[in-house]
Enzyme design. Structure first.
Site, PDB file in Angstrom:
ATOM      1  CG  ASP A   1      -2.084   0.896   1.141  1.00 50.55           C
ATOM      2  OD1 ASP A   1      -2.311   1.462   0.056  1.00 50.55           O
ATOM      3  OD2 ASP A   1      -2.792   1.059   2.157  1.00 50.55           O
TER       4      ASP A   1
ATOM      5  CG  HIS B   1       0.003   2.264  -9.509  1.00 47.43           C
ATOM      6  ND1 HIS B   1      -0.243   1.926  -8.198  1.00 47.43           N
ATOM      7  CD2 HIS B   1      -1.122   2.869  -9.960  1.00 47.43           C
ATOM      8  CE1 HIS B   1      -1.473   2.312  -7.874  1.00 47.43           C
ATOM      9  NE2 HIS B   1      -2.018   2.893  -8.916  1.00 47.43           N
TER      10      HIS B   1
ATOM     11  CG  LEU C   1      10.659 -16.422  -3.495  1.00 46.51           C
ATOM     12  CD1 LEU C   1      10.344 -16.502  -2.007  1.00 46.51           C
ATOM     13  CD2 LEU C   1      11.100 -15.009  -3.852  1.00 46.51           C
TER      14      LEU C   1
HETATM   15  C1  V0D Z   1       0.927  -1.745  -8.621  1.00 45.14           C
HETATM   16  C2  V0D Z   1       2.667  -2.097  -6.164  1.00 45.14           C
HETATM   17  C3  V0D Z   1       4.049  -6.275 -10.341  1.00 45.14           C
HETATM   18  C4  V0D Z   1       1.208  -2.422  -6.162  1.00 45.14           C
HETATM   19  C5  V0D Z   1       3.467  -2.910  -7.141  1.00 45.14           C
HETATM   20  C6  V0D Z   1      -2.122  -5.835 -12.100  1.00 45.14           C
HETATM   21  C7  V0D Z   1       0.339  -1.818  -7.250  1.00 45.14           C
HETATM   22  C8  V0D Z   1       3.232  -2.520  -8.581  1.00 45.14           C
HETATM   23  C9  V0D Z   1       2.954  -6.957 -10.825  1.00 45.14           C
HETATM   24  C10 V0D Z   1       2.934  -8.293 -11.410  1.00 45.14           C
HETATM   25  C11 V0D Z   1       1.476  -3.966  -9.641  1.00 45.14           C
HETATM   26  C12 V0D Z   1       1.790  -9.086 -11.360  1.00 45.14           C
HETATM   27  C13 V0D Z   1       1.793 -10.372 -11.886  1.00 45.14           C
HETATM   28  C14 V0D Z   1       2.939 -10.861 -12.450  1.00 45.14           C
HETATM   29  C15 V0D Z   1       4.087 -10.106 -12.514  1.00 45.14           C
HETATM   30  C16 V0D Z   1       4.080  -8.818 -11.989  1.00 45.14           C
HETATM   31  C17 V0D Z   1       1.861  -6.115 -10.611  1.00 45.14           C
HETATM   32  C18 V0D Z   1      -0.297  -5.306 -10.532  1.00 45.14           C
HETATM   33  C19 V0D Z   1       0.138  -4.156  -9.923  1.00 45.14           C
HETATM   34  C20 V0D Z   1      -1.755  -5.459 -10.783  1.00 45.14           C
HETATM   35  F1  V0D Z   1       2.956 -12.119 -12.953  1.00 45.14           F
HETATM   36  N1  V0D Z   1       3.676  -5.096  -9.855  1.00 45.14           N
HETATM   37  N2  V0D Z   1       2.341  -4.978 -10.009  1.00 45.14           N
HETATM   38  N3  V0D Z   1       0.563  -6.294 -10.860  1.00 45.14           N
HETATM   39  N4  V0D Z   1       1.882  -2.779  -9.011  1.00 45.14           N
END
Ligand code: V0D
Length: 253
Positions: free
Chosen positions: A32, A49, A143
């Site tokens: 968050d 993000h 991991l």
């Molecule tokens: C935005 C902070 C990596 C939280 C981190 C679709 C909010 C960055 C992924 C990710 C997000 C997901 C699946 C995968 C590889 C990477 C990701 C989302 C948001 C939502 F297989 N960061 N990340 N997915 N944020």
């Protein structure tokens, strides 16, 4: 000996003390504070993000080095669809962006990518990218990097109840068979140990529909640090705090 002790303390001054035994096998994180991080800099939320994505890489590497077995990251909840369409569209591109940069590194580091949540509802481009990463890391035994993506704990429990009812009606499960352990087997986390440590960044103290069943005995660590500012140092602080606690699982110490 006294000299050695002094040297060791001096070298580690100010750093959290971690013992090799008692590393949490499963760490779950509610990531968050990305929007707040951006707001503080007068940047659009999507900039937060993007920055948060870099933290995902750093914390994955740090968890792997520590010997953590499972790292579950709450990336997108079933409620997050209510956000503005432009923000949702941007978020749905992040898995591709993350994986196009870091998948080779994850493969190199023996990380296995997994996900929990409803994959069906994701845009096809997002689903493809995530499924490709799952497939290409399926044989890795380091991991487990488990993304909670379009995940909600209540819908997970509702689906478990429906599956249990189906199996009872089919005669493959009896009322007596519906135990604590049996319910766990109907969840998306059936193959994973329960989280030992939950971290939530950015000063909020809520579960926000995350792993309600699985967190029954989990130790919680809350920090005001915003996710884009969260670093290996903060992860080690959380693990050090975890190691100072005695877990009783409802019993007496
Ligand atoms: C935005 C902070 C990596 C939280 C981190 C679709 C909010 C960055 C992924 C990710 C997000 C997901 C699946 C995968 C590889 C990477 C990701 C989302 C948001 C939502 F297989 N960061 N990340 N997915 N944020």
């Amino acid at each position: 000996m006294a000299h050695k002790q002094w040297f060791w303390q001096s070298k580690n001054a100010g750093e959290p003390v971690i013992s090799e035994e008692g590393i949490p096998a499963h760490i779950a994180i509610i990531m968050d504070g990305n929007g707040r991080w951006a707001k503080k800099r007068a940047l659009p939320r999507i900039a937060g993000h993007n920055e948060g994505m870099k933290t995902v890489r750093e914390i994955t590497r740090a968890a792997n080095r520590l010997g953590v077995k499972v790292l579950t990251l709450y990336a997108f909840s079933t409620e997050n669809w209510k956000r503005p369409k432009l923000e949702v569209d941007f978020l749905m591109k992040l898995p591709e962006e993350f994986l196009s940069t870091f998948l080779p590194e994850l493969i190199e580091e023996n990380v296995r990518v997994e996900m929990i949540g409803d994959m069906e509802q994701l845009p096809a481009h997002t689903r493809r990218a995530v499924q490709n990463a799952i497939d290409r890391t399926a044989e890795n035994n380091g991991l487990i990097l488990n993304f909670a993506l379009n995940y909600g704990s209540r819908i997970e429990l509702v689906q478990a109840v429906r599956s249990i009812l189906k199996d009872v009606q089919a005669g493959t499960l009896s009322e007596q068979d519906i135990t604590d352990e049996a319910v766990s087997r109907y969840l998306m986390t059936s193959h994973l140990p329960e989280p030992d440590l939950l971290i939530r960044t950015s000063g909020e103290h809520r579960l926000s529909n995350f792993m309600l069943w699985q967190l029954a005995y989990t130790e919680f660590f809350f920090t005001d640090v915003l996710w884009p500012d969260f670093s290996e140092k903060h992860l080690l602080e959380a693990v050090a705090s975890y190691q100072k606690r005695s877990r009783r699982f409802g019993g007496l110490s």
